[in-house]
Write an enzyme that holds these catalytic residues in place. Structure first.
Site, PDB file in Angstrom:
ATOM      1  N   CYS A 115     -10.293  -4.205  11.170  1.00  0.00           N
ATOM      2  CA  CYS A 115     -10.924  -3.280  10.213  1.00  0.00           C
ATOM      3  C   CYS A 115     -12.412  -3.547  10.024  1.00  0.00           C
ATOM      4  O   CYS A 115     -13.120  -2.732   9.439  1.00  0.00           O
ATOM      5  CB  CYS A 115     -10.199  -3.334   8.876  1.00  0.00           C
ATOM      6  SG  CYS A 115      -8.502  -2.761   9.007  1.00  0.00           S
ATOM      7  N   HIS A 255     -14.799  -0.268   3.529  1.00  0.00           N
ATOM      8  CA  HIS A 255     -13.616  -0.043   4.352  1.00  0.00           C
ATOM      9  C   HIS A 255     -12.505   0.520   3.471  1.00  0.00           C
ATOM     10  O   HIS A 255     -12.326   0.094   2.326  1.00  0.00           O
ATOM     11  CB  HIS A 255     -13.176  -1.361   4.993  1.00  0.00           C
ATOM     12  CG  HIS A 255     -11.873  -1.233   5.712  1.00  0.00           C
ATOM     13  ND1 HIS A 255     -11.669  -0.262   6.676  1.00  0.00           N
ATOM     14  CD2 HIS A 255     -10.701  -1.909   5.588  1.00  0.00           C
ATOM     15  CE1 HIS A 255     -10.424  -0.370   7.116  1.00  0.00           C
ATOM     16  NE2 HIS A 255      -9.817  -1.353   6.477  1.00  0.00           N
ATOM     17  N   ASN A 285      -5.833   4.250   6.023  1.00  0.00           N
ATOM     18  CA  ASN A 285      -6.645   3.222   6.686  1.00  0.00           C
ATOM     19  C   ASN A 285      -6.658   3.497   8.193  1.00  0.00           C
ATOM     20  O   ASN A 285      -5.654   3.299   8.874  1.00  0.00           O
ATOM     21  CB  ASN A 285      -6.046   1.841   6.386  1.00  0.00           C
ATOM     22  CG  ASN A 285      -6.859   0.709   6.996  1.00  0.00           C
ATOM     23  OD1 ASN A 285      -7.799   0.943   7.757  1.00  0.00           O
ATOM     24  ND2 ASN A 285      -6.490  -0.514   6.670  1.00  0.00           N
TER      25      ASN A 285
HETATM   26  C1  COA Z   1       0.348  -3.414   1.251  1.00  0.00           C
HETATM   27  C2  COA Z   1       0.092  -3.255  -0.228  1.00  0.00           C
HETATM   28  C3  COA Z   1      -0.307  -1.830  -0.548  1.00  0.00           C
HETATM   29  C4  COA Z   1       1.370  -3.587  -0.980  1.00  0.00           C
HETATM   30  O1  COA Z   1       1.132  -3.527  -2.363  1.00  0.00           O
HETATM   31  P1  COA Z   1       1.626  -4.732  -3.302  1.00  0.00           P
HETATM   32  O2  COA Z   1       1.297  -4.342  -4.659  1.00  0.00           O
HETATM   33  O3  COA Z   1       1.003  -6.002  -2.771  1.00  0.00           O
HETATM   34  O4  COA Z   1       3.155  -4.700  -3.066  1.00  0.00           O
HETATM   35  P2  COA Z   1       4.125  -5.856  -2.584  1.00  0.00           P
HETATM   36  O5  COA Z   1       4.012  -6.021  -1.116  1.00  0.00           O
HETATM   37  O6  COA Z   1       3.963  -7.058  -3.449  1.00  0.00           O
HETATM   38  O7  COA Z   1       5.485  -5.185  -2.960  1.00  0.00           O
HETATM   39  C5  COA Z   1       5.850  -4.891  -4.300  1.00  0.00           C
HETATM   40  C6  COA Z   1       7.200  -4.229  -4.268  1.00  0.00           C
HETATM   41  O8  COA Z   1       7.074  -2.923  -3.723  1.00  0.00           O
HETATM   42  C7  COA Z   1       7.965  -2.783  -2.614  1.00  0.00           C
HETATM   43  N1  COA Z   1       7.350  -1.930  -1.623  1.00  0.00           N
HETATM   44  C8  COA Z   1       6.571  -2.279  -0.549  1.00  0.00           C
HETATM   45  N2  COA Z   1       6.202  -1.194   0.116  1.00  0.00           N
HETATM   46  C9  COA Z   1       6.731  -0.134  -0.527  1.00  0.00           C
HETATM   47  C10 COA Z   1       6.697   1.254  -0.322  1.00  0.00           C
HETATM   48  N3  COA Z   1       6.019   1.819   0.692  1.00  0.00           N
HETATM   49  N4  COA Z   1       7.344   2.041  -1.197  1.00  0.00           N
HETATM   50  C11 COA Z   1       8.018   1.536  -2.223  1.00  0.00           C
HETATM   51  N5  COA Z   1       8.103   0.226  -2.477  1.00  0.00           N
HETATM   52  C12 COA Z   1       7.460  -0.600  -1.641  1.00  0.00           C
HETATM   53  C13 COA Z   1       8.193  -4.191  -2.119  1.00  0.00           C
HETATM   54  O9  COA Z   1       9.413  -4.279  -1.415  1.00  0.00           O
HETATM   55  C14 COA Z   1       8.212  -4.969  -3.390  1.00  0.00           C
HETATM   56  O10 COA Z   1       9.488  -4.827  -3.997  1.00  0.00           O
HETATM   57  P3  COA Z   1      10.160  -6.059  -4.779  1.00  0.00           P
HETATM   58  O11 COA Z   1       9.213  -6.361  -5.909  1.00  0.00           O
HETATM   59  O12 COA Z   1      11.464  -5.498  -5.179  1.00  0.00           O
HETATM   60  O13 COA Z   1      10.210  -7.160  -3.766  1.00  0.00           O
HETATM   61  C15 COA Z   1      -1.036  -4.212  -0.685  1.00  0.00           C
HETATM   62  O14 COA Z   1      -0.563  -5.530  -0.662  1.00  0.00           O
HETATM   63  C16 COA Z   1      -2.265  -4.143   0.154  1.00  0.00           C
HETATM   64  O15 COA Z   1      -2.985  -3.160   0.125  1.00  0.00           O
HETATM   65  N6  COA Z   1      -2.595  -5.218   0.880  1.00  0.00           N
HETATM   66  C17 COA Z   1      -3.824  -5.354   1.625  1.00  0.00           C
HETATM   67  C18 COA Z   1      -3.917  -4.354   2.724  1.00  0.00           C
HETATM   68  C19 COA Z   1      -5.149  -4.594   3.509  1.00  0.00           C
HETATM   69  O16 COA Z   1      -6.204  -4.739   2.961  1.00  0.00           O
HETATM   70  N7  COA Z   1      -4.967  -4.661   4.825  1.00  0.00           N
HETATM   71  C20 COA Z   1      -5.869  -5.250   5.702  1.00  0.00           C
HETATM   72  C21 COA Z   1      -7.167  -4.861   5.741  1.00  0.00           C
HETATM   73  S1  COA Z   1      -7.187  -3.781   6.961  1.00  0.00           S
END
Ligand code: COA
Length: 330
Positions: A115, A255, A285
């Site tokens: 990214c 980004h 993204n």
């Molecule tokens: C990926 C992302 C959106 C997930 O959001 P989050 O708030 O961290 O969510 P988590 O992964 O902790 O998951 C929280 C809950 O939602 C659930 N969940 C994950 N994806 C889901 C989806 N698409 N729909 C519904 N629930 C979802 C998980 O299973 C988890 O459930 P649990 O609490 O029962 O275990 C976030 O972590 C993120 O943006 N990360 C960085 C991404 C990034 O910058 N990438 C690289 C740079 S390119």
């Protein structure tokens, strides 16, 4: 002799027509529009069709950019393409784009910094202009993320989309263009964000395909923590190094990985929402594609002399920021 800087003198984006909405995803995996919007800010993303490789994104952007600038493809000296979804492991996608667009006199190569790819590639391209060696450099950021995303993995498939764009770099002697950049990397990040198979460590085999190892693996929470801290830190660092303040920065081009990461970066810089380019809601993204897509979407609003900070974080980990002074009025 006046110092030569590398100025962006044109930008063009490309996104495929096909839209994949959150509602569409609700039918494919266990998710909701409400969850995706509240956790990421994304409403929809674009999908390039089967059989269309990443180079098609670059070709569409470059052809329109050259037409818009009235430049023939033979005039281009160098082409750099940032991507993590190359058409092939080799040859480079930049080679393919050059061939398909007729940029016959250019040499070309790819940059792989996930990214942060566009920031890395733009900094690299600018060096060749600053030395005075080249007059016209094309920098592309393009990704077909749908080719490496597992549409059964709800933790990743809601985030990514396909698209990208290209900019033209030309010499400037009035101080417009790229003024400064700060680039960083930390390979320890590979445990949190990686495409495990398909390279020399795990070449393609029945086993790697069965275990779905050719798709993006991401530990979202860990990546989120690193991204929030590092993107904000590097953006603050580039402001400090260049004596920029919240008042003198006209635009942040962040980004587009997660609206919460963008907000945290803008807050750290003290910038109001009106100065932040955000199009994550419609494209998701697009990895190396996000920054040129932002510049394209905002091109008409940009004014000569605007102080612009580009900032990114991605796989590697890689991260960085660029300070540039916009060189033209549209
Ligand atoms: C990926 C992302 C959106 C997930 O959001 P989050 O708030 O961290 O969510 P988590 O992964 O902790 O998951 C929280 C809950 O939602 C659930 N969940 C994950 N994806 C889901 C989806 N698409 N729909 C519904 N629930 C979802 C998980 O299973 C988890 O459930 P649990 O609490 O029962 O275990 C976030 O972590 C993120 O943006 N990360 C960085 C991404 C990034 O910058 N990438 C690289 C740079 S390119």
């Amino acid at each position: 002799m006046k110092k030569i800087t590398a100025a962006i003198t044109g930008v063009q984006g490309y996104v495929p027509d096909n839209v994949l909405t959150n509602k569409d995803l609700e039918k494919m995996i266990d998710t909701t529009d409400e969850w995706i919007v509240s956790r990421t800010g994304i409403h929809e993303r674009r999908m390039l069709g089967d059989g269309n490789p990443t180079s098609d994104i670059g070709v569409a952007a470059v052809n329109k950019l050259l037409a818009k600038k009235g430049i023939s493809p033979e005039e281009i000296d160098l082409v750099i393409c940032a991507t993590v979804t190359p058409d092939h492991p080799f040859p480079a996608t930049a080679n393919i784009i050059s061939d398909k667009t007729g940029m016959k006199n250019a040499w070309s190569f790819d940059v792989n910094a996930a990214c942060s790819g566009f920031i890395y590639a733009l900094t690299t391209g600018s060096q060749f202009i600053e030395t005075g060696k080249y007059k016209k450099v094309i920098v592309i950021g393009a990704d077909k993320m749908s080719s490496i995303i597992d549409y059964e993995d709800r933790a990743t498939c809601v985030i990514f989309g396909d698209g990208g764009g290209a900019v033209l770099l030309e010499p400037n002697e009035e101080g417009y263009g790229i003024v400064d950049s700060v680039l960083k990397s930390d390979g320890e990040g590979r445990k949190y964000l990686v495409q495990p198979a398909g390279g020399s460590k795990l070449p393609a085999s029945h086993k790697t395909v069965d275990e779905r190892l050719h798709y993006v693996y991401q530990e979202g929470k860990a990546v989120f923590k690193f991204a929030v801290t590092n993107m904000a830190d590097v953006s603050a660092e580039i402001m400090e190094r260049n004596n920029l303040t919240a008042e003198t920065v006209d635009w942040l081009v962040p980004h587009q990985a997660n609206l919460r990461i963008i907000d945290a970066t803008a807050n750290r810089m003290g910038l109001p929402k009106e100065k932040v380019m955000i199009n994550i809601q419609k494209y998701g993204n697009t990895t190396a594609g996000t920054l040129p897509l932002c510049l394209w979407d905002w091109e008409k609003k940009l004014k000569k002399g605007d102080n612009i900070v580009l900032s990114a974080f991605g796989g590697g980990f890689t991260w960085g920021a660029i300070y540039l002074r916009w060189a033209y009025n549209s």
